[in-house]
Design a protein around this motif. Structure first.
Motif, short mmCIF file in Angstrom:
data_model
loop_
_atom_site.label_atom_id
_atom_site.label_comp_id
_atom_site.label_asym_id
_atom_site.label_seq_id
_atom_site.Cartn_x
_atom_site.Cartn_y
_atom_site.Cartn_z
N GLY A 15 35.24 30.54 47.06
CA GLY A 15 34.43 30.26 48.16
C GLY A 15 34.51 28.66 48.40
N THR A 16 34.36 27.79 47.41
CA THR A 16 34.55 26.33 47.58
C THR A 16 35.99 25.78 48.14
N LEU A 17 36.86 26.65 47.49
CA LEU A 17 38.39 26.37 48.10
C LEU A 17 38.72 26.59 49.38
N LEU A 18 38.25 28.02 49.90
CA LEU A 18 38.62 28.19 51.19
C LEU A 18 37.68 27.41 52.29
N ARG A 19 36.49 27.07 51.94
CA ARG A 19 36.00 26.12 52.94
C ARG A 19 36.42 24.97 53.41
N ARG A 20 37.65 24.56 52.38
CA ARG A 20 38.60 23.17 52.76
C ARG A 20 39.42 23.53 53.89
N TYR A 21 39.59 24.80 54.31
CA TYR A 21 40.62 24.97 55.17
C TYR A 21 40.20 25.70 56.47
N ASP A 22 40.67 25.48 57.57
CA ASP A 22 40.17 25.88 58.99
C ASP A 22 41.20 27.18 59.06
N GLY A 23 40.43 28.51 59.74
CA GLY A 23 41.23 29.49 59.93
C GLY A 23 41.84 30.44 59.08
N VAL A 24 41.37 30.24 57.85
CA VAL A 24 41.75 31.10 56.64
C VAL A 24 41.06 32.27 56.55
N GLY A 25 39.76 32.25 57.05
CA GLY A 25 38.63 33.36 56.82
C GLY A 25 38.07 33.48 55.82
N THR A 26 37.18 34.72 55.45
CA THR A 26 36.51 34.84 54.37
C THR A 26 37.17 35.76 53.47
N PRO A 27 36.98 35.55 52.08
CA PRO A 27 37.64 36.51 51.09
C PRO A 27 37.24 37.98 51.18
N LEU A 28 38.34 38.78 51.15
CA LEU A 28 37.82 40.21 50.95
C LEU A 28 38.38 40.71 49.49
N ALA A 29 39.54 40.21 48.97
CA ALA A 29 40.16 40.77 47.78
C ALA A 29 40.89 39.58 47.29
N CYS A 30 40.88 39.51 45.82
CA CYS A 30 41.77 38.48 45.21
C CYS A 30 42.11 39.23 43.76
N HIS A 31 43.50 39.19 43.69
CA HIS A 31 44.32 39.97 42.71
C HIS A 31 45.20 38.95 42.14
N PRO A 32 45.03 38.94 40.54
CA PRO A 32 46.00 38.23 39.87
C PRO A 32 47.51 38.62 40.13
N VAL A 33 48.38 37.87 40.39
CA VAL A 33 49.81 38.18 40.36
C VAL A 33 50.43 38.15 38.91
N ALA A 45 43.56 38.21 49.91
CA ALA A 45 43.46 38.94 51.22
C ALA A 45 41.92 38.26 51.94
N THR A 46 42.16 37.97 53.08
CA THR A 46 40.81 37.34 53.75
C THR A 46 40.56 38.02 55.22
N THR A 47 39.96 37.68 55.91
CA THR A 47 39.58 38.35 57.24
C THR A 47 40.78 37.82 58.37
N ARG A 48 41.39 36.63 57.83
CA ARG A 48 42.46 36.20 58.69
C ARG A 48 43.87 36.47 58.32
N GLY A 49 44.03 37.08 57.14
CA GLY A 49 45.32 37.47 56.42
C GLY A 49 45.53 37.27 55.13
N ARG A 50 46.81 37.34 54.68
CA ARG A 50 46.98 37.31 53.30
C ARG A 50 47.71 36.10 52.93
N PHE A 51 47.29 35.34 51.77
CA PHE A 51 47.74 34.18 51.09
C PHE A 51 47.96 34.34 49.79
N PHE A 52 48.72 33.27 49.28
CA PHE A 52 49.02 33.04 47.84
C PHE A 52 48.18 31.93 47.39
N LEU A 53 47.38 32.21 46.38
CA LEU A 53 46.65 31.05 45.96
C LEU A 53 47.21 30.44 44.26
N LYS A 54 47.30 29.45 44.11
CA LYS A 54 48.03 29.03 43.11
C LYS A 54 47.11 28.06 42.25
N HIS A 55 46.90 28.34 40.95
CA HIS A 55 45.99 27.53 40.13
C HIS A 55 46.87 27.01 38.85
#
Length: 344
Positions: A15-33, A45-55
């Motif tokens: 949640g802290t990460l995604l608040r840094r971005y405009d227009g990415v929506g709120t998270p729905l699912a997050c699965h490790p690759v 997966a968010t309410t605005r689309g699909r993304f790849f999050l790298k740690h």
């Protein structure tokens, strides 16, 4: 949110990460690759689309300033029309998010799949070589010139390799419970020591000024996504750096075109790949020949997979070992044919 890997990424952190971005929506699912040996990745997966999050977790890849330089390079390459996965900028224009002292980056999700070299035709192999050549040529345009006084990386010292072989032999012999992998490891270590003793006089000298340049640093099938027959994204630029450029082309070929059943290179694919690379990157046959020799020597002295297993107790690279260890032996036996495929 469903499907999160809470042991790897806390919902509060996400949640802290995604608040840094405009227009990415709120998270729905997050699965490790699952793929990847160094850093962690998530399919988000968010309410605005699909993304790849790298740690970024590997100690040598998790410096925010270094990551930012990598991101700048990919953004500039993207501007040149190369198929590069470029990061999403946050509300302040940055691409590296530091949360709790850890570094993250957000990318648009790229739909595609990885393809092994065994799947590629000769024409597709040619396009792969041309792509890597364009990457090297593009990096030469967008990155600062390499330092003129850089100290060349010396070739592997066989004396140190003998000591490592002895250490790994002891660890493999003592491993419990005993596995067939341990038997193969012991066989290959003894075999490699014999090869090194026979070919120690062929150790490459210190380079007398071969061309160096900016390279991806880790160009292999898991870092290239295809959609159909065409590459759509080169990913994971964590190893971006200055190296002899032709050596990256040889290392990549030794991964893409090794046959998993017998550890031999498919030279019928290496040849068009290498020709296309040399043309696109402006690399001479002489430069390529020197790179082939150095990478061959590097392979003879390299035991990183066994070091992971026995010294670090990390088995992630175990499946790669049979073909990789067989390749060093076959390459030594077919040295002239391999060199001809890269330079002919």
């Amino acid at each position: 949110m469903t499907g999160t890997a809470t042991e790897l990424l806390a919902e509060r952190t996400l949640g802290t990460l995604l608040r840094r971005y405009d227009g990415v929506g709120t998270p729905l699912a997050c699965h490790p690759v699952p793929q990847g040996l160094l850093n962690r990745g998530y399919r988000l997966a968010t309410t605005r689309g699909r993304f790849f999050l790298k740690h970024y977790v590997a100690p040598d890849t998790a410096d925010a300033a270094v990551i930012a330089r990598q991101h700048r390079a990919t953004l500039l390459l993207d501007g040149l029309g190369l198929p590069v996965a470029a990061p999403v900028a946050d509300t302040e224009g940055g691409t590296v998010a530091v949360v709790g002292g850890r570094c993250y980056a957000l990318y648009p999700w790229v739909e595609g799949r990885h393809r092994e070299g065994t799947e590629l035709t000769a024409a597709q192999s040619r396009r792969l070589g041309a792509l890597l050549g364009r990457v090297h040529a593009g990096l030469a345009r967008v990155q600062p010139p390499p330092e003129a006084d850089r100290v060349p990386h010396p070739s592997a010292d066989p004396g140190r390799t003998y000591a490592l072989i002895d250490e790994l032999l002891d660890l493999a012999h003592a491993h419990e419970p005993r596995e067939t992998f341990d038997e193969l490891a012991e066989h290959r270590l003894l075999e490699r020591r014999t090869l090194l003793e026979r070919h120690a006089h062929r150790r490459p000298p210190a380079p007398d000024g071969p061309a160096t340049g900016w390279v991806h640093g880790d160009f292999h099938p898991l870092n290239l996504l295809y959609r159909g027959d065409e590459p759509v994204a080169i990913v994971d630029w964590d190893r971006l750096g200055v190296q002899p450029r032709a050596e990256e082309a040889v290392r990549a070929a030794a991964i893409f075109f090794v046959r998993p059943g017998d550890g031999k290179l498919d030279l019928a694919k290496v040849r068009p790949y290498a020709r296309a690379y040399r043309l696109a990157a402006g690399v001479t046959a002489q430069e390529m020949a020197a790179a082939v020799h150095r990478v061959w020597w590097e392979r003879l002295n390299d035991f990183w997979m066994l070091r992971w297993r026995y010294q670090e107790r990390d088995r992630r690279s175990d499946p790669l070992f049979p073909a990789s260890s067989a390749l060093a032996v076959w390459w030594t036996r077919e040295y002239e044919a391999v060199g001809d495929a890269f330079t002919g």
